[in-house]
Design an enzyme around this catalytic site. Structure first.
Site, mmCIF file in Angstrom:
data_model
loop_
_atom_site.group_PDB
_atom_site.id
_atom_site.type_symbol
_atom_site.label_atom_id
_atom_site.label_comp_id
_atom_site.label_asym_id
_atom_site.label_seq_id
_atom_site.Cartn_x
_atom_site.Cartn_y
_atom_site.Cartn_z
ATOM 1 N N ARG A 64 0.798 -1.150 0.019
ATOM 2 C CA ARG A 64 -0.059 0.012 0.136
ATOM 3 C C ARG A 64 1.032 1.346 -0.002
ATOM 4 O O ARG A 64 0.333 2.411 -0.303
ATOM 5 C CB ARG A 64 -0.950 -0.015 1.267
ATOM 6 N N ILE A 72 17.714 3.345 14.208
ATOM 7 C CA ILE A 72 18.250 4.133 13.018
ATOM 8 C C ILE A 72 17.101 5.130 12.422
ATOM 9 O O ILE A 72 17.240 5.679 11.586
ATOM 10 C CB ILE A 72 18.627 3.109 11.646
ATOM 11 N N ASP A 76 15.501 7.751 13.702
ATOM 12 C CA ASP A 76 15.444 9.262 13.754
ATOM 13 C C ASP A 76 16.523 9.778 12.612
ATOM 14 O O ASP A 76 16.145 10.487 12.070
ATOM 15 C CB ASP A 76 16.016 9.509 15.086
ATOM 16 N N GLU A 118 -0.559 6.792 9.487
ATOM 17 C CA GLU A 118 -1.538 5.880 9.805
ATOM 18 C C GLU A 118 -1.346 4.889 11.008
ATOM 19 O O GLU A 118 -0.561 4.233 11.075
ATOM 20 C CB GLU A 118 -1.709 4.944 8.469
ATOM 21 N N CYS A 171 -5.620 -2.449 12.928
ATOM 22 C CA CYS A 171 -5.999 -1.213 13.290
ATOM 23 C C CYS A 171 -7.445 -0.836 13.510
ATOM 24 O O CYS A 171 -7.827 -0.167 14.105
ATOM 25 C CB CYS A 171 -5.068 -0.261 12.434
ATOM 26 N N GLU A 192 -5.141 1.172 23.293
ATOM 27 C CA GLU A 192 -5.119 0.111 22.305
ATOM 28 C C GLU A 192 -4.700 -1.027 22.783
ATOM 29 O O GLU A 192 -3.452 -1.058 23.120
ATOM 30 C CB GLU A 192 -4.462 0.788 20.762
#
Ligand code: NAP
Length: 475
Positions: free
Chosen positions: A155, A206, A208, A245, A279, A379
């Site tokens: 996607r 890695i 950042d 997302e 999600c 969540e």
């Protein structure tokens, strides 16, 4: 496993690797490279140096490579299904479904080859025009989660490549194998050198550096809100455009007139598919008081019958890792301490010797906890859910909207007026009325509040990968 940088497979420049454990057995599966900053520089440089040539091929030529990759995935789909079952612990039918989704995404985005348009706008005088071009950003960094490790990659890379961007892909450290497979298919399909790069390694080490890199123009990330917020902070240094997302906490609303059999069927999918790690998973149940006891009985019975274990045989597989498993006990213990009643599940299922160290948890339903409890606010991302009674439609909508997340929501009612009312009132990117998800390629997958910003899918999703440039002309 290797990194894929500037058209070549290579190890990390430090030689360091990370161990991947099986969610099914808890045992080591393989090691994969821990990329260094030098590796990241090389991947981003390769993407930076290649995107203009890739763009200049034109959209039809680019789409041919995406179609070819799709065909190759279809031909070799069993390999990808096996990877998904093994590295993620997906039950076989869900792995098959995810590969269908990958194929659908590639097909859908490749079809945009002849649909990317700009505009010509009238200027201030008759001989003046404003040409609005839609152009690629350049280097896109795609960061993906483990829950749909192949579909999330597809996607992102399909629209990014279709629109003429080049890509540096950083998959989840829990599921790098699916990403490697997809990159191999694109390589076979003829993706030019440098246009698609694969960098594996811990995001906390890695991440950042990748985000703040001055040659990165767009970061498309799917993952937790915690990580999304960190990315947003780091991206301020290069003003990279963000597609984020993030987390969800979908309310599952059952009104008194609902067809309870349909609601039950959808609930079993919305709560337990992917072991609750979606999600858009149902994360909170609000049921009208007149049908509450009946519906609780129905879902508890069905949940008890759901077999948990070997993804090749059972109806529900494991959670992704030890930390995710520990979270389930934490949420259930806290709910019990607050006076919650576990009406089914609440522990590890009985397992064979080979699966004893796997990360399995029972389908679990808890009643009697408040709207303020963690079970209703955080969540959970697993097969555990809290259920509450509601007495009015307004109360149900108010409670549904009372969440820091705003991705998916579900409603079951036969009343057209109430369905319309909910469609207006819910503050979620998606509302599924009397039906299951997931989101379609032609829908725009997006969320309110801490679920992030921008979105994926549809003409709006592909537009996220294109920058609008204005040329003023007098003739
Ligand atoms: P995560 O821990 O946030 O990780 C997501 C990705 O971000 C991984 O590739 C991770 O790498 C990377 N990452 C971690 N720290 C980073 C940093 N500082 N900079 C850059 N990248 C970094 O999320 P997850 O546990 O994989 O996925 C589950 C979450 O994704 C849930 O919250 C779920 O709701 C969300 N999700 C949302 C959608 C949607 O469409 N809204 C879809 C699917 C999933 P490492 O693996 O190496 O840490």
């Amino acid at each position: 496993m290797k990194l894929f940088i500037n058209g070549s497979w290579c190890s990390s420049s430090s030689g360091n690797t990370i161990e991947k454990l099986s969610p099914v057995t808890g045992k080591k599966m393989y090691n994969f490279p821990a990329a260094t900053k030098d590796d990241v520089d090389n991947a981003i440089d390769a993407a930076y140096n290649s995107w203009e040539k890739w763009y200049s091929l034109g959209s039809v030529s680019r789409s041919k490579i995406i179609y070819k990759a799709k065909d190759l995935i279809e031909k070799n789909r069993k390999q990808l299904e096996d990877i998904l079952v093994k590295e993620n612990g997906k039950i076989r039918p869900e792995a098959v479904g995810e590969v269908d989704g990958v194929i659908d995404q590639l097909q859908y985005y490749a079809e945009f080859a002849r649909k990317i348009t700009g505009d010509i706008v009238e200027g201030e005088k008759a001989n003046r025009k404003i040409l609005q071009y839609k152009v690629p950003y350049g280097v896109v960094v795609a960061i993906t989660p483990w829950n749909f490790p192949a579909a999330m990659v597809a996607r992102k890379i399909a629209p990014a490549l279709m629109t003429g961007n080049s890509v540096v892909l950083k998959p989840s450290s829990d599921t790098p194998g699916s990403a490697e497979f997809l990159v191999k298919m694109f390589l076979k399909a003829g993706i030019p050198k440098g246009v698609l790069n694969l960098v594996t390694g811990k995001g906390s080490e890695i991440g950042d550096y990748i985000i703040a890199h001055k040659k990165v123009s767009l970061v498309s990330m799917t993952g937790s809100t915690f990580t999304g917020q960190r990315i947003m902070e780091k991206a301020s240094s290069n003003m990279a455009k963000l597609i984020l997302e993030l987390g969800g906490k979908a309310p599952f609303m059952v009104w008194e007139d609902a067809d309870l059999n349909t609601a039950l069927k959808v609930f079993m999918w919305a709560k337990y598919s992917n072991s609750g790690q979606s999600c858009i998973a149902a994360e909170r149940l609000y049921v009208h008081e007149r049908v509450f006891d009946k519906f609780m009985k129905m879902i508890a019975e069905a949940s008890r019958k759901l077999t948990v274990g070997d993804p090749e045989k059972a109806k529900m597989g494991p959670l992704i890792n030890k930390a995710a498993l520990a979270n389930m006990s934490k949420y259930v213990d806290e709910a019990k301490a607050e006076g919650g009643k576990v009406i089914t599940g609440g522990g590890k299922p009985k397992l064979s010797k080979e699966l004893k160290e796997g990360y399995f948890y029972e389908p679990t339903i808890v009643t009697g906890v408040s709207q303020e409890s963690k079970l209703f606010q955080e969540e959970v991302f697993g097969p555990v859910i809290g259920a509450a009674k509601v007495s009015s439609f307004d109360e149900m909508l108010e409670k549904a909207n009372d969440s820091k997340y705003g991705l998916a929501s579900y409603l079951f009612t036969k009343d057209f007026k109430l369905a319309n009312k909910a469609a207006e009132a819910v503050r979620f990117g998606e509302l599924y009325i009397n039906m299951p998800g997931p989101e379609a390629s032609q829908g725009y997958h997006t969320g309110f509040r801490l679920t992030g910003q921008a979105g994926e899918g549809s003409k709006y999703g592909i537009a996220e990968y294109l920058k609008l440039k204005n040329v003023y002309i007098e003739y």
